[in-house]
Design an enzyme around this catalytic site. Sequence first.
Site, PDB file in Angstrom:
ATOM      1  N   GLY A 138       6.406   4.860   8.622  1.00 28.13           N
ATOM      2  CA  GLY A 138       5.514   6.151   8.577  1.00 28.13           C
ATOM      3  C   GLY A 138       5.724   6.885  10.080  1.00 28.13           C
TER       4      GLY A 138
ATOM      5  N   THR B 188       4.843   7.771  13.871  1.00 26.67           N
ATOM      6  CA  THR B 188       4.924   7.047  14.962  1.00 26.67           C
ATOM      7  C   THR B 188       3.350   6.853  15.658  1.00 26.67           C
ATOM      8  OG1 THR B 188       7.278   7.815  15.828  1.00 26.67           O
ATOM      9  CG2 THR B 188       5.660   7.102  17.608  1.00 26.67           C
ATOM     10  N   GLU B 189       2.586   8.187  15.224  1.00 23.29           N
ATOM     11  CA  GLU B 189       1.157   7.919  15.646  1.00 23.29           C
ATOM     12  C   GLU B 189       0.504   6.744  15.033  1.00 23.29           C
ATOM     13  OE1 GLU B 189      -0.341  11.315  13.901  1.00 23.29           O
ATOM     14  OE2 GLU B 189      -2.346  11.037  14.739  1.00 23.29           O
TER      15      GLU B 189
ATOM     16  N   GLU C 279       9.034   1.153  11.210  1.00 22.40           N
ATOM     17  CA  GLU C 279      10.083   2.017  11.130  1.00 22.40           C
ATOM     18  C   GLU C 279       9.639   3.356  11.347  1.00 22.40           C
ATOM     19  OE1 GLU C 279      13.034   1.271  10.952  1.00 22.40           O
ATOM     20  OE2 GLU C 279      13.251  -0.733  10.183  1.00 22.40           O
TER      21      GLU C 279
ATOM     22  N   LYS D  24       0.923  -1.281   0.012  1.00 16.48           N
ATOM     23  CA  LYS D  24      -0.044   0.020   0.156  1.00 16.48           C
ATOM     24  C   LYS D  24       0.902   1.192   0.104  1.00 16.48           C
ATOM     25  CE  LYS D  24      -2.056   2.906   2.176  1.00 16.48           C
ATOM     26  NZ  LYS D  24      -1.923   4.264   1.963  1.00 16.48           N
TER      27      LYS D  24
ATOM     28  N   GLY E 202       2.040   4.265  13.502  1.00 14.96           N
ATOM     29  CA  GLY E 202       2.672   3.008  13.970  1.00 14.96           C
ATOM     30  C   GLY E 202       1.989   2.339  15.233  1.00 14.96           C
TER      31      GLY E 202
END
Length: 501
Positions: free
Chosen positions: A252, A254-255, A274, A200, A257
């Site tokens: 992408g 951290t939020e 990551e 994606k 993630g």
Amino acid sequence: MTLEINSSLANVLPSVQEFLRNDKQLFIDGQWVDAAAGETFVTYDPATGQPLTSVARAGAEDVDRAVASGRRAFDGEWSLWTPAMRQRLLFRIGEAIYEHAEELAQLEALDNGKSAGVAQAVDMVWTAELFEYYAGWATKIEGRTVPVSVPWAPGASWHAYTTREPVGVCGAIIPWNFPLLMAAFKVPAALACGNVVVLKPAEQTPLTALRLAEIMADAGLPAGVFSVLTGFGDTGAAIAAHDDVDKVAFTGSTEVGKLIVDAAKGNLKKVSLELGGKSPQVVYADADLEAAIAGTASGFLFNHGQACTAGSRLLVEDRIFDEFTQGVAEVARNSKIGPGMDPTSDIGPLVSEEQLNRVTGYINQGLADGATALSGGRRHGEVGYYVEPTLLVDVEASFSVYREEIFGPVAVATPFNIDEGVQAAANDTPFGLAASVWSRDISKAHRTARAIKAGTVWINCHNAFDAALPFGGYKQSGWGRELGEGAIDSYTQTKAVNVLL
Ligand code: NAI
Ligand code: MG
């Protein structure tokens, strides 16, 4: 849908113009198909804000179709492929990426805003290398024989060994900052191990992933082994939550993630992440100052600062602070701002209007908090999403510009005293992705590298990656490692077989 042809397309290769002429579909089960719900979205050139082409928008039903085709391939034809066959396929794809590097780089520059020249020399070369590097791994994924002494069977004799088996259907959700390269951080390693992948790409930059699918199909990819679902966060969320996906690999924010971790718990799929960074660049007074000024400037300006490893916190020994920051500010001021298709541009547009607003919002907040801009500090021009390369000083550790990932051409610089050391400041962040240390004193540089909690530390350079070097984060910068042998661990599971002889 017919779109007005963007005037900046005049200088691009005919093959790129041709690619952009048609609306783009999803790649599922080896076929180009519309989204089941018929939805589409438009992707834009951030240098002009003009539309490039229209792209299918995958929904949950398309995720189901892609995952089901992946499962069929994984259980069927793909499972019969030998390691040498996978090696040859990946190598052919790598060679084809080299051959199409200029075209892919132009497509990336148009969709993302980055320099076409840099994309060709860095993103595409490295993407090709990753396919070839993991082609090599396909035939070298080995288990071990293990001497065992099962306690309830004294005198018995055993033959125990491990095998490395693919995880299964892998979702790969990637960002827009290095669109094709981030796909290459995941796809070749996963395929080398015998997995299948549902990719994606980011909604801002869907095009090179679609071109990659064409290249892979031409190279002999079997149906279902690799699908591309263009779409937004909801498409990613459907992959992350899918019960028949065995692993999700995400790059992408951290939020997001953390949302992936939540979504993955239904079937406890494997997760690798990551995420963001706020990477320090530590500059000692004994550094080669000329090299350090140029190197640290490029450390935060590369890809216009839209890099998870951007060296966005300069920690500079107090004795050289003024001289050093003036030097970096001068490099920033002398950077030429312009579109990625212009080979003389140093700093291109940010990827989107949203990103422009985010980055200028951080700068304005920093200035309101009391920071001083030694260079930049504003949007550049009215057309396209350009921001002046900005170096902020007079920054406190509590400011959002010091603490949060900005993801634009912006760094903060703060002084440190050699007697107090730099370790506490370098580690004063929830992130731990990368760092660099600039010094001529080799022992001090290594001691500093040891003290910094980050997955990568560069000495006298920044952003020096290699296919063979593991990459990933400490703390909230992620889970697991990509690249190198580490990725083989993350795309296989170990089976122990113990035989009573
Ligand atoms: P994002 O994390 O929202 O997007 C990355 C990918 O995740 C995209 O493909 C997106 O469609 C997908 N996604 C979004 N929501 C999702 C969900 N709930 N479940 C599954 N997938 C989802 O990043 P965004 O919004 O583009 O950028 C925001 C900030 O994130 C940037 O300013 C930057 O600070 C950071 N970022 C960090 C990156 C890195 O490489 N570490 C890359 C991109 C952004
Ligand atoms: Mg987002």
